[in-house]
Design a protein around this motif. Sequence first.
Motif, PDB file in Angstrom:
ATOM      1  N   UNK A 268       0.854  -1.178   0.000  1.00  0.00           N
ATOM      2  CA  UNK A 268       0.000   0.000   0.000  1.00  0.00           C
ATOM      3  C   UNK A 268       0.897   1.238   0.000  1.00  0.00           C
ATOM      4  N   UNK A 269       0.776   2.039  -1.052  1.00  0.00           N
ATOM      5  CA  UNK A 269       1.483   3.314  -1.103  1.00  0.00           C
ATOM      6  C   UNK A 269       0.557   4.370  -0.500  1.00  0.00           C
ATOM      7  N   UNK A 270       0.813   4.757   0.724  1.00  0.00           N
ATOM      8  CA  UNK A 270      -0.048   5.713   1.416  1.00  0.00           C
ATOM      9  C   UNK A 270       0.379   7.124   1.012  1.00  0.00           C
ATOM     10  N   UNK A 271      -0.495   7.820   0.308  1.00  0.00           N
ATOM     11  CA  UNK A 271      -0.173   9.141  -0.213  1.00  0.00           C
ATOM     12  C   UNK A 271      -0.730  10.241   0.683  1.00  0.00           C
ATOM     13  N   UNK A 272      -0.063  11.388   0.660  1.00  0.00           N
ATOM     14  CA  UNK A 272      -0.515  12.526   1.469  1.00  0.00           C
ATOM     15  C   UNK A 272      -1.781  13.131   0.868  1.00  0.00           C
ATOM     16  N   UNK A 273      -2.872  13.198   1.639  1.00  0.00           N
ATOM     17  CA  UNK A 273      -4.110  13.781   1.107  1.00  0.00           C
ATOM     18  C   UNK A 273      -4.039  15.297   0.998  1.00  0.00           C
ATOM     19  N   UNK A 274      -3.114  15.925   1.753  1.00  0.00           N
ATOM     20  CA  UNK A 274      -2.897  17.372   1.709  1.00  0.00           C
ATOM     21  C   UNK A 274      -1.405  17.621   1.890  1.00  0.00           C
ATOM     22  N   UNK A 275      -0.987  18.836   1.666  1.00  0.00           N
ATOM     23  CA  UNK A 275       0.391  19.204   1.922  1.00  0.00           C
ATOM     24  C   UNK A 275       0.548  19.814   3.307  1.00  0.00           C
ATOM     25  N   UNK A 296      -0.447  12.415  11.038  1.00  0.00           N
ATOM     26  CA  UNK A 296      -1.238  13.623  10.874  1.00  0.00           C
ATOM     27  C   UNK A 296      -0.414  14.610  10.070  1.00  0.00           C
ATOM     28  N   UNK A 297      -1.094  15.442   9.299  1.00  0.00           N
ATOM     29  CA  UNK A 297      -0.416  16.476   8.530  1.00  0.00           C
ATOM     30  C   UNK A 297      -0.950  17.831   8.993  1.00  0.00           C
ATOM     31  N   UNK A 298      -0.029  18.654   9.494  1.00  0.00           N
ATOM     32  CA  UNK A 298      -0.407  19.986   9.982  1.00  0.00           C
ATOM     33  C   UNK A 298      -0.568  20.916   8.787  1.00  0.00           C
ATOM     34  N   UNK A 299      -1.767  21.452   8.653  1.00  0.00           N
ATOM     35  CA  UNK A 299      -2.015  22.417   7.576  1.00  0.00           C
ATOM     36  C   UNK A 299      -2.248  23.832   8.124  1.00  0.00           C
ATOM     37  N   UNK A 300      -2.813  23.912   9.329  1.00  0.00           N
ATOM     38  CA  UNK A 300      -3.046  25.221   9.967  1.00  0.00           C
ATOM     39  C   UNK A 300      -2.558  25.140  11.408  1.00  0.00           C
ATOM     40  N   UNK A 301      -1.288  25.415  11.660  1.00  0.00           N
ATOM     41  CA  UNK A 301      -0.719  25.227  12.990  1.00  0.00           C
ATOM     42  C   UNK A 301      -1.486  25.984  14.076  1.00  0.00           C
ATOM     43  N   UNK A 303      -4.496  25.779  15.073  1.00  0.00           N
ATOM     44  CA  UNK A 303      -5.924  26.024  14.886  1.00  0.00           C
ATOM     45  C   UNK A 303      -6.724  24.753  15.120  1.00  0.00           C
ATOM     46  N   UNK A 304      -7.962  24.923  15.552  1.00  0.00           N
ATOM     47  CA  UNK A 304      -8.851  23.778  15.693  1.00  0.00           C
ATOM     48  C   UNK A 304      -9.042  23.139  14.316  1.00  0.00           C
ATOM     49  N   UNK A 305      -8.983  21.818  14.290  1.00  0.00           N
ATOM     50  CA  UNK A 305      -9.048  21.076  13.022  1.00  0.00           C
ATOM     51  C   UNK A 305      -7.922  21.501  12.077  1.00  0.00           C
ATOM     52  N   UNK A 306      -6.767  21.822  12.667  1.00  0.00           N
ATOM     53  CA  UNK A 306      -5.635  22.266  11.852  1.00  0.00           C
ATOM     54  C   UNK A 306      -4.779  21.143  11.304  1.00  0.00           C
ATOM     55  N   UNK A 307      -5.144  19.898  11.624  1.00  0.00           N
ATOM     56  CA  UNK A 307      -4.413  18.754  11.093  1.00  0.00           C
ATOM     57  C   UNK A 307      -5.376  17.838  10.346  1.00  0.00           C
TER      58      UNK A 307
END
Length: 352
Positions: A268-275, A296-301, A303-307
């Motif tokens: 399984x190649x697990x790809x990043x759903x976001x940057x 987890x991928x941090x998109x909005x450091x 912030x609530x729901x930032x990952x």
Amino acid sequence: MKTEIETIPGETPGIAYELIVHRLAGAEPRAPRVYIQSALHADERPGVAAMHYLIPMLEKAEAEGRLLGSVTLVPHANPIGAAQHLYGDHMGRFSTGTRTNFNRDFPVPDVTGIRRLDAASSAVFAERRLKSRLLELADGCPIVLDLHCDDEGVQYIYAPEQLWPQMADLAACLDCEAALLWDSGSDRAFEEAVFEEMKARAPAGDLTGHCVTTVELRGQNDVDATLGRKDAEGLYRFLQGRGVVAADAKPQPELRKDFVGQPIRHVEMVLAPVGGTILFHVAPGERVEAGQVVAEIIVSPGREAGTVAVPAPQAGFVLTRRIRRFIRMGDNLLKIIGDQPAVASRKGALED
């Protein structure tokens, strides 16, 4: 041991590369011949460290008459990639001149069964002439090892399914945690090209005693004296078991009880759903369950729901993960060997 320095002319005046080839003579003509190279991806260094400790061991065996099979060693198989740096970063995986992966597009037999190699004087890019020369050096050797590494990963090997489980001795000697087995390819990596020629040369198709593989020596940063010695000792023990070096009374190692060996279609190649910035929750060598958060991928450091959580697509074994902690959407985050096939079929390399 005899050392030869071959010159590979560059594409412009004043440019040339040196390919260093070590040859050790075996005392028994019927013993298997061996070819080992490292750093074909020039920014992958664990294989070079292993060679550093293996070479003196083989020199001692040769001097004492215990080296039975002839051995050819190329510790720096890619002097072209070794010279590529951009703003201080080493660019050793792809040719900056042609944008081609150094471990792709090796010459293989065409539909007529003929393999056409580029000569040293051929009017083609230096990397093509290098690839042809590496294949020539490996020709006629039933044991061919290409030492690589992953980003961050466990010790594992790629092996032709046709040669498994007879190659399990190599996995055991190197204390591998996994093996990926392939039955066809399309990217013409070094291993694939060597195997095609092996099959063409094998009398009546008999591949008994043959071994060709890409050995993944953990991750890019796993380079130190302890690991280098361990890998060298594992390779030496393997050569003893195969009759290349006269063996002592020690028994050959066995596969680990938790060893994972699966066809490549289980990956399984697990790809990043976001940057964003990666927070890994699992490490190579761990088992995961379906739906378990692996990163987890941090998109909005802050912030609530930032990952954004990344779940495991199925139960399995974490083989590798990305070494850099910043990622683009769509880049490979992890490789997991699933308990079930991930795709109906998979050909060629897992990554570019």
